[in-house]
Motif scaffolding. Sequence first.
Motif, mmCIF file in Angstrom:
data_model
loop_
_atom_site.group_PDB
_atom_site.id
_atom_site.type_symbol
_atom_site.label_atom_id
_atom_site.label_comp_id
_atom_site.label_asym_id
_atom_site.label_seq_id
_atom_site.Cartn_x
_atom_site.Cartn_y
_atom_site.Cartn_z
ATOM 1 N N PHE A 136 59.795 13.848 63.857
ATOM 2 C CA PHE A 136 58.493 14.208 64.430
ATOM 3 C C PHE A 136 57.465 14.563 63.370
ATOM 4 O O PHE A 136 56.277 14.597 63.630
ATOM 5 N N TYR A 137 57.938 14.845 62.181
ATOM 6 C CA TYR A 137 56.985 15.150 61.125
ATOM 7 C C TYR A 137 56.740 13.892 60.298
ATOM 8 O O TYR A 137 57.653 13.342 59.699
ATOM 9 N N ARG A 138 55.507 13.448 60.272
ATOM 10 C CA ARG A 138 55.155 12.258 59.487
ATOM 11 C C ARG A 138 54.245 12.666 58.349
ATOM 12 O O ARG A 138 53.150 13.174 58.611
ATOM 13 N N PRO A 139 54.645 12.413 57.106
ATOM 14 C CA PRO A 139 53.743 12.742 55.997
ATOM 15 C C PRO A 139 52.460 11.925 56.122
ATOM 16 O O PRO A 139 52.497 10.802 56.637
ATOM 17 N N GLU A 140 51.378 12.481 55.664
ATOM 18 C CA GLU A 140 50.097 11.788 55.735
ATOM 19 C C GLU A 140 50.182 10.486 54.926
ATOM 20 O O GLU A 140 50.763 10.456 53.856
ATOM 21 N N LYS A 141 49.568 9.423 55.438
ATOM 22 C CA LYS A 141 49.686 8.130 54.757
ATOM 23 C C LYS A 141 48.554 7.908 53.762
ATOM 24 O O LYS A 141 47.470 8.465 53.898
ATOM 25 N N ASN A 142 48.843 7.058 52.819
ATOM 26 C CA ASN A 142 47.926 6.735 51.736
ATOM 27 C C ASN A 142 47.234 5.426 52.116
ATOM 28 O O ASN A 142 47.750 4.349 51.852
ATOM 29 N N THR A 143 46.086 5.508 52.762
ATOM 30 C CA THR A 143 45.509 4.292 53.346
ATOM 31 C C THR A 143 44.010 4.167 53.091
ATOM 32 O O THR A 143 43.218 4.200 54.028
ATOM 33 N N ALA A 144 43.622 4.033 51.841
ATOM 34 C CA ALA A 144 42.201 3.836 51.524
ATOM 35 C C ALA A 144 41.740 2.500 52.111
ATOM 36 O O ALA A 144 42.531 1.567 52.240
ATOM 37 N N GLN A 145 40.469 2.428 52.446
ATOM 38 C CA GLN A 145 39.913 1.178 52.975
ATOM 39 C C GLN A 145 39.072 0.514 51.891
ATOM 40 O O GLN A 145 38.618 1.176 50.973
ATOM 41 N N GLY A 146 38.844 -0.784 52.065
ATOM 42 C CA GLY A 146 37.894 -1.487 51.207
ATOM 43 C C GLY A 146 38.379 -1.673 49.782
ATOM 44 O O GLY A 146 39.577 -1.645 49.508
ATOM 45 N N ASN A 147 37.408 -1.826 48.913
ATOM 46 C CA ASN A 147 37.691 -2.197 47.540
ATOM 47 C C ASN A 147 37.906 -0.963 46.671
ATOM 48 O O ASN A 147 37.105 -0.650 45.804
ATOM 49 N N HIS A 148 39.012 -0.263 46.892
ATOM 50 C CA HIS A 148 39.175 1.073 46.308
ATOM 51 C C HIS A 148 39.372 1.093 44.790
ATOM 52 O O HIS A 148 39.231 2.136 44.175
ATOM 53 N N THR A 149 39.705 -0.068 44.193
ATOM 54 C CA THR A 149 39.904 -0.059 42.745
ATOM 55 C C THR A 149 38.779 -0.820 42.026
ATOM 56 O O THR A 149 38.916 -1.173 40.857
ATOM 57 N N ALA A 150 37.671 -1.053 42.729
ATOM 58 C CA ALA A 150 36.600 -1.899 42.176
ATOM 59 C C ALA A 150 36.088 -1.395 40.829
ATOM 60 O O ALA A 150 35.907 -2.194 39.901
ATOM 61 N N ILE A 151 35.873 -0.098 40.710
ATOM 62 C CA ILE A 151 35.287 0.420 39.466
ATOM 63 C C ILE A 151 36.259 0.242 38.298
ATOM 64 O O ILE A 151 35.879 -0.193 37.210
ATOM 65 N N PHE A 152 37.513 0.551 38.570
ATOM 66 C CA PHE A 152 38.543 0.367 37.544
ATOM 67 C C PHE A 152 38.588 -1.099 37.075
ATOM 68 O O PHE A 152 38.615 -1.390 35.880
ATOM 69 N N ASN B 251 59.160 4.446 58.286
ATOM 70 C CA ASN B 251 59.105 5.082 59.606
ATOM 71 C C ASN B 251 60.284 6.017 59.848
ATOM 72 O O ASN B 251 60.364 6.648 60.886
ATOM 73 N N ILE B 252 61.206 6.064 58.889
ATOM 74 C CA ILE B 252 62.405 6.866 59.091
ATOM 75 C C ILE B 252 62.389 8.090 58.176
ATOM 76 O O ILE B 252 62.280 7.955 56.956
ATOM 77 N N ALA B 253 62.474 9.279 58.774
ATOM 78 C CA ALA B 253 62.628 10.482 57.967
ATOM 79 C C ALA B 253 64.107 10.635 57.643
ATOM 80 O O ALA B 253 64.944 10.263 58.476
ATOM 81 N N PRO B 254 64.519 11.119 56.488
ATOM 82 C CA PRO B 254 63.684 11.669 55.416
ATOM 83 C C PRO B 254 63.220 10.644 54.366
ATOM 84 O O PRO B 254 62.660 11.036 53.368
#
Length: 157
Positions: free
Chosen positions: A20-36, A69-72
């Motif tokens: 029942f506990y889901r860690p927050e996901k890492n989900t940036a949108q768009g061109n997140h590495t554009a500057i790099f 989707n499976i803890a842990p």
Amino acid sequence: MKIIKKIAVALLLILVAMQFYRPEKNTAQGNHTAIFLTETNPPQEVKLILKNNCYDCHSSKTRYPWYNNIAPISYWLANHIKHGKEELNFSEWEGYSNKKKDHKLEEVVEVIEEGAMPLNEYTWTHSDAKLTENQKQLIIEWAKQSRVLYQLNQQPQ
Ligand code: HEC
């Protein structure tokens, strides 16, 4: 062996509760590495290597596998991503000073030379993520060239 049965049931309940506990996901949108990418201008092949082998833990967007989707397992992956991003986040490149950018690229050269990245745990499940000698050479060359750029920018006017 009543006690063993009780322990087994308790463990099973814990495992279920963990789902029942889901860690927050890492989900940036768009061109997140554009500057790099604009600043360091990697050749196409290096760009692909970084995208396919490094961004999952070193950018603000992870391509999650089904077993997340499976803890842990989900906790374990979230932990890798958190620590990876703390060390180096290509999506937050604009926030780094020239000195820090230079230093991070120096570390990139080191980890690639040592074969320390991508993490072993990652190559177990992403067998194509193991870098070839040729790929390593390309990353090292690009990182060294970009370092020069930041070192020059660092000079007082
Ligand atoms: C599965 C997640 C994962 C992947 C994939 C991954 N890294 Fe990492 N990386 C980490 C973690 C966690 C750390 C911090 C802890 C450590 O150093 O082991 C780290 C640390 C680093 C550091 C800092 C090392 C230092 O000296 O402190 C660099 C540079 C780095 N990674 C580069 C890369 C590059 C380049 C790739 C792709 C070729 C890559 N990583 C792929 C998880 C990952």
